[in-house]
Scaffold this motif. Structure first.
Motif, short mmCIF file in Angstrom:
data_model
loop_
_atom_site.label_atom_id
_atom_site.label_comp_id
_atom_site.label_asym_id
_atom_site.label_seq_id
_atom_site.Cartn_x
_atom_site.Cartn_y
_atom_site.Cartn_z
N ARG A 1 -3.60 8.31 11.84
CA ARG A 1 -3.32 8.88 12.93
C ARG A 1 -3.82 9.85 13.54
O ARG A 1 -4.27 10.53 14.50
N ILE A 2 -4.25 10.85 12.21
CA ILE A 2 -4.87 12.06 12.13
C ILE A 2 -5.93 11.88 11.36
O ILE A 2 -5.86 11.53 10.03
N PRO A 3 -7.24 11.79 11.73
CA PRO A 3 -8.24 11.37 10.89
C PRO A 3 -8.38 12.36 10.04
O PRO A 3 -8.37 13.45 9.96
N THR A 4 -8.71 11.74 8.44
CA THR A 4 -8.94 12.50 7.32
C THR A 4 -10.03 11.76 6.68
O THR A 4 -10.31 10.63 6.94
N ARG A 5 -10.74 12.23 5.63
CA ARG A 5 -11.44 11.64 4.82
C ARG A 5 -10.96 11.36 3.41
O ARG A 5 -11.68 11.11 2.44
N TYR A 6 -9.46 11.48 3.52
CA TYR A 6 -8.88 11.19 2.20
C TYR A 6 -9.02 9.76 1.76
O TYR A 6 -8.87 8.86 2.54
N LEU A 7 -9.39 9.74 0.66
CA LEU A 7 -9.48 8.31 -0.07
C LEU A 7 -8.54 8.45 -1.48
O LEU A 7 -8.70 9.17 -2.09
N PRO A 8 -7.61 7.44 -1.55
CA PRO A 8 -6.64 7.50 -2.93
C PRO A 8 -7.51 7.45 -3.97
O PRO A 8 -8.35 6.39 -3.97
N LYS A 9 -7.06 8.21 -4.87
CA LYS A 9 -7.99 8.00 -6.17
C LYS A 9 -6.95 7.48 -7.26
O LYS A 9 -7.36 7.01 -8.22
N SER A 10 -5.77 7.99 -7.15
CA SER A 10 -4.70 7.96 -8.30
C SER A 10 -4.39 6.66 -8.21
O SER A 10 -4.23 5.98 -7.26
N ALA A 11 -3.85 5.99 -9.25
CA ALA A 11 -3.16 4.71 -9.33
C ALA A 11 -2.08 4.38 -8.66
O ALA A 11 -1.82 3.50 -7.98
N TYR A 12 -1.27 5.61 -8.49
CA TYR A 12 0.22 5.49 -7.81
C TYR A 12 -0.35 5.41 -6.15
O TYR A 12 0.32 4.71 -5.48
N MET A 13 -1.19 6.55 -5.84
CA MET A 13 -1.67 6.47 -4.43
C MET A 13 -2.31 5.06 -3.93
O MET A 13 -2.03 4.55 -2.75
N LYS A 14 -3.30 4.47 -4.62
CA LYS A 14 -3.80 3.39 -4.30
C LYS A 14 -2.68 2.29 -4.31
O LYS A 14 -2.83 1.33 -3.54
N ARG A 15 -1.69 2.23 -5.34
CA ARG A 15 -0.90 1.24 -5.18
C ARG A 15 0.22 1.20 -3.85
O ARG A 15 0.30 0.35 -3.25
N ILE A 16 0.71 2.27 -3.57
CA ILE A 16 1.58 2.57 -2.31
C ILE A 16 0.55 2.41 -1.04
O ILE A 16 1.35 1.72 -0.09
N VAL A 17 -0.43 2.68 -1.13
CA VAL A 17 -1.25 2.32 0.28
C VAL A 17 -1.36 0.80 0.48
O VAL A 17 -1.42 0.34 1.47
N GLN A 18 -2.09 0.20 -0.48
CA GLN A 18 -2.21 -1.17 -0.71
C GLN A 18 -0.87 -1.98 -0.27
O GLN A 18 -0.86 -3.01 0.52
N ALA A 19 0.18 -1.41 -0.89
CA ALA A 19 1.51 -2.14 -0.79
C ALA A 19 1.81 -1.96 1.03
O ALA A 19 2.29 -2.96 1.52
N HIS A 20 1.64 -0.83 1.53
CA HIS A 20 2.00 -0.93 2.99
C HIS A 20 1.27 -1.69 3.71
O HIS A 20 1.47 -2.05 4.80
N ARG A 21 -0.34 -1.67 3.28
CA ARG A 21 -1.42 -2.51 4.13
C ARG A 21 -0.92 -3.92 4.05
O ARG A 21 -0.83 -4.72 5.07
N LEU A 22 -0.24 -4.39 2.81
CA LEU A 22 0.22 -5.55 2.70
C LEU A 22 1.25 -6.01 3.44
O LEU A 22 1.61 -7.06 4.12
N HIS A 23 2.21 -5.00 3.67
CA HIS A 23 3.27 -5.05 4.56
C HIS A 23 2.94 -5.57 5.99
O HIS A 23 3.51 -6.32 6.75
N HIS A 24 1.73 -4.86 6.38
CA HIS A 24 1.10 -4.91 7.66
C HIS A 24 0.38 -6.08 7.94
O HIS A 24 0.02 -6.46 9.23
N VAL A 25 -0.05 -7.11 6.96
CA VAL A 25 -0.51 -8.30 7.10
C VAL A 25 0.53 -9.06 7.88
O VAL A 25 -0.19 -10.17 8.62
N VAL A 26 1.48 -9.10 7.97
CA VAL A 26 2.59 -9.89 8.49
C VAL A 26 2.96 -9.37 9.75
O VAL A 26 3.44 -8.03 9.86
N GLU A 27 2.72 -9.81 10.96
CA GLU A 27 2.99 -9.43 12.27
C GLU A 27 4.21 -9.66 12.85
O GLU A 27 4.53 -9.19 14.06
N THR A 28 5.01 -10.35 12.27
CA THR A 28 6.30 -10.98 12.74
C THR A 28 7.40 -10.09 12.00
O THR A 28 7.19 -9.43 10.91
#
Length: 183
Positions: free
Chosen positions: A103-130
């Motif tokens: 929502r605030i544009p950045t060039r941040y890309l997750p590099k650590s395993a932890y950040m990749k995991r929580i970003v991907q988990a949240h995106r998987l939460h959002h694949v369900v729209e119900t």
């Protein structure tokens, strides 16, 4: 209040807020509070969505505790509990609104395993729209993405968002037929 007691209250509050956030997200936002949260599972038009009201709602206890602890002569620990709630809110904003939803544009890309995991988990939460059928309700603690994908597949991909092409997401693979064996 000693520095160590104050720091402990602050850190324990930040940690406990993850559990509180999980409960609120799972059973309130995806329950009776869906009328506000639904906007967060749809494409956003403009800078704001109804779901943003949750930030205001969750800020109230922090403000009250800070005010009481600093200005109204309440127990000093309330200041540190209120600060812990506010700190969790700031962490949530940085992770959820800035890093994941950009929502605030950045060039941040997750590099650590932890950040990749929580970003991907949240995106998987959002694949369900119900409101039902979602996975991963935490914000700073999340299951492995492979486990979340397997759970979505097990649920038959119910409620999974349509692909950007406008076609429905592919149905789950049918189980292989049992082999026919002649005696």
């Amino acid at each position: 209040m000693s520095f160590w007691a104050a720091l402990s209250l602050f850190l324990v509050t930040v940690a406990l807020m993850e559990g509180f956030a999980y409960v609120m997200h799972r059973w309130v936002m995806h329950g009776p509070g869906w009328f506000l949260h639904e906007s967060h599972h749809r494409a956003r038009h403009g800078n704001w969505e109804l779901n943003d009201l949750y930030a205001v709602i969750f800020a109230v206890p922090s403000i009250v505790l800070l005010l009481g602890g600093v200005q109204l002569g309440w127990w000093p620990g309330f200041t540190w509990i209120g600060a812990g709630i506010a700190a969790y809110g700031a962490i949530y904003f940085g992770f959820h609104d800035v890093i994941v939803h950009q929502r605030i544009p950045t060039r941040y890309l997750p590099k650590s395993a932890y950040m990749k995991r929580i970003v991907q988990a949240h995106r998987l939460h959002h694949v369900v729209e119900t409101r039902e059928g979602n996975v991963s309700f935490g914000f700073l603690v999340a299951p492995r993405p492979e486990a979340l994908k397997a759970e979505l597949k097990r649920r038959g991909r119910a409620g999974v968002r349509r692909a950007a092409t406008g076609r429905a997401a592919p149905p789950p693979a049918a189980p292989a037929p049992a082999a026919f064996v002649e005696d």
